[in-house]
Scaffold this motif. Structure first.
Motif, mmCIF file in Angstrom:
data_model
loop_
_atom_site.group_PDB
_atom_site.id
_atom_site.type_symbol
_atom_site.label_atom_id
_atom_site.label_comp_id
_atom_site.label_asym_id
_atom_site.label_seq_id
_atom_site.Cartn_x
_atom_site.Cartn_y
_atom_site.Cartn_z
ATOM 1 N N GLY A 85 0.793 -1.212 0.000
ATOM 2 C CA GLY A 85 0.000 0.000 0.000
ATOM 3 C C GLY A 85 0.832 1.272 0.000
ATOM 4 O O GLY A 85 2.063 1.250 0.027
ATOM 5 N N LYS A 86 0.119 2.418 0.014
ATOM 6 C CA LYS A 86 0.788 3.721 0.001
ATOM 7 C C LYS A 86 0.758 4.408 1.360
ATOM 8 O O LYS A 86 1.460 5.399 1.570
ATOM 9 C CB LYS A 86 0.125 4.621 -1.040
ATOM 10 N N THR A 87 -0.061 3.898 2.263
ATOM 11 C CA THR A 87 -0.132 4.467 3.610
ATOM 12 C C THR A 87 -0.163 3.326 4.621
ATOM 13 O O THR A 87 -0.438 2.165 4.293
ATOM 14 C CB THR A 87 -1.382 5.338 3.800
ATOM 15 N N LEU A 88 0.079 3.679 5.858
ATOM 16 C CA LEU A 88 0.049 2.729 6.961
ATOM 17 C C LEU A 88 -0.724 3.371 8.104
ATOM 18 O O LEU A 88 -0.388 4.484 8.533
ATOM 19 C CB LEU A 88 1.469 2.370 7.416
ATOM 20 N N ALA A 104 2.440 8.120 5.678
ATOM 21 C CA ALA A 104 2.589 8.038 4.225
ATOM 22 C C ALA A 104 3.869 7.286 3.902
ATOM 23 O O ALA A 104 4.929 7.553 4.485
ATOM 24 C CB ALA A 104 2.632 9.448 3.617
ATOM 25 N N LYS A 105 3.761 6.324 2.960
ATOM 26 C CA LYS A 105 4.949 5.549 2.594
ATOM 27 C C LYS A 105 5.775 6.309 1.561
ATOM 28 O O LYS A 105 5.249 6.826 0.576
ATOM 29 C CB LYS A 105 4.546 4.181 2.048
ATOM 30 N N ARG A 145 14.237 -2.291 2.942
ATOM 31 C CA ARG A 145 13.950 -1.069 3.714
ATOM 32 C C ARG A 145 12.744 -0.320 3.135
ATOM 33 O O ARG A 145 12.440 -0.421 1.943
ATOM 34 C CB ARG A 145 15.160 -0.137 3.696
ATOM 35 N N ALA A 146 12.095 0.443 4.018
ATOM 36 C CA ALA A 146 11.002 1.334 3.615
ATOM 37 C C ALA A 146 10.990 2.510 4.581
ATOM 38 O O ALA A 146 11.306 2.361 5.771
ATOM 39 C CB ALA A 146 9.664 0.615 3.646
ATOM 40 N N THR A 147 10.614 3.688 4.079
ATOM 41 C CA THR A 147 10.543 4.897 4.907
ATOM 42 C C THR A 147 9.107 5.409 4.945
ATOM 43 O O THR A 147 8.416 5.438 3.911
ATOM 44 C CB THR A 147 11.473 5.998 4.362
ATOM 45 N N GLY A 190 14.363 10.060 -0.411
ATOM 46 C CA GLY A 190 13.884 10.118 -1.785
ATOM 47 C C GLY A 190 12.371 10.077 -1.824
ATOM 48 O O GLY A 190 11.690 9.899 -0.795
ATOM 49 N N ASP A 191 11.802 10.216 -3.029
ATOM 50 C CA ASP A 191 10.350 10.209 -3.218
ATOM 51 C C ASP A 191 9.643 11.193 -2.285
ATOM 52 O O ASP A 191 8.631 10.869 -1.650
ATOM 53 C CB ASP A 191 9.772 8.806 -3.014
ATOM 54 N N GLY A 192 10.181 12.389 -2.197
ATOM 55 C CA GLY A 192 9.556 13.420 -1.393
ATOM 56 C C GLY A 192 10.006 13.453 0.038
ATOM 57 O O GLY A 192 9.585 14.324 0.805
ATOM 58 N N VAL A 193 10.849 12.523 0.460
ATOM 59 C CA VAL A 193 11.351 12.519 1.832
ATOM 60 C C VAL A 193 12.756 13.117 1.807
ATOM 61 O O VAL A 193 13.673 12.555 1.208
ATOM 62 C CB VAL A 193 11.391 11.092 2.418
#
Length: 287
Positions: free
Chosen positions: A127-130, A138-139, A170-172, A209-212
């Protein structure tokens, strides 16, 4: 008064001189009355005797049939041993062999030999959120590498490689200015994952990355680090502010974010074991 020639004939009570013998007639009438009374008495006695005989016969008949409903005496009824017992219907049968116990989910995530379900950043972090409780994250970026040390800095890299790390995923996630990178390292056995966790120091590299934007980039900001293991998985996290400020003791936002991601990762690992155990339990037996 004249009755004709010779006068009336009086019968037995005639005394021969044409005058009735009243005494004889009286005796005759009395004799007839006594006879009639004896006849009545005799008839009544016979009727009474007949009723007594009928009643006696009924009592005797009743006494003869009270031992059995069909007129048989008690001695003619079947004994307890000859009465039918049980039923002719088939009885259920049960196997004496106990069914095997259901598979243990922990067994499937404790060894690479049994843990065969697909594993990637998308299966661990879908998914895109948790959402955890009333908090939604937001992922951001995700990454996977088999060069386990490349996903770390400091002493964590050597702890992973010395215990045979297979990969690091990994995931942020970001919420209210707090970013958390969660990293999952896999090993061949549970024992190796546990040793890596025990030997690990501060060292998971934050994934940006990706906005983070950069956080915990090795400057002077203080970040929060966590480490744990379950089955053949060791997982680590690093939490910090995207504006570069330090995480302080008792910082509810930063601490909650790190705890939420660690809890979610643990649940995902447990779910892998449960899914594989259920699949094994329902799979058809080998011929």
């Amino acid at each position: 008064m004249s009755f004709g020639q010779g006068g009336p004939a009086w019968g037995p009570g005639d005394n021969g001189n044409g005058t009735p013998d009243w005494a004889a007639l009286a005796d005759e009438a009395a004799a007839r009355g006594r006879k009639k009374r004896w006849l009545l008495i005799g008839g009544g006695a016979i009727a009474t005797a007949s009723v007594v005989a009928i009643v006696a016969t009924a009592i005797v008949s009743t006494g003869d049939s009270k031992d059995g409903a069909d007129g048989k005496s008690a001695s003619e009824l079947p004994s307890a041993q000859t009465l039918p017992s049980g039923t002719a219907e088939p009885q259920p049968s049960f196997s004496s062999v106990a069914p095997p116990p259901p598979p243990n989910p922990h067994d499937f995530i404790s060894s690479a030999k049994k843990d065969k379900a697909p594993l990637s950043a998308d299966t661990l972090f879908p998914g895109k959120t948790l959402k955890m409780g009333d908090r939604t994250y937001a992922k951001g970026p995700t990454a996977r590498t088999t060069d386990c040390a490349a996903a770390t800095r400091g002493s964590l890299g050597s702890a992973l490689t010395s215990n045979g790390c297979d990969q690091v995923i990994r995931a942020t996630y970001v919420r209210d200015g707090v970013a958390v990178t969660i990293g999952v390292a896999t090993f061949e056995t549970e024992a190796k994952a546990l040793r890596a966790k025990q030997q690990a120091g501060i060292g998971l590299a934050p994934l940006t990355g990706d906005g983070v934007s950069g956080f915990c980039d090795g400057g002077h900001a203080v970040c929060r680090n966590l480490s744990n293991s379950y089955g053949r998985y060791a997982y680590f996290s690093i939490s910090g502010y995207t504006d570069g400020k330090s995480v302080t003791k008792g910082d509810k936002n930063a601490f909650a974010a790190g705890d939420d991601l660690a809890e979610f990762t643990f649940r995902q690992i447990v779910a892998r074991g449960e899914a594989q155990a259920q699949a094994a339990a329902t799979a058809p037996s080998a011929p």
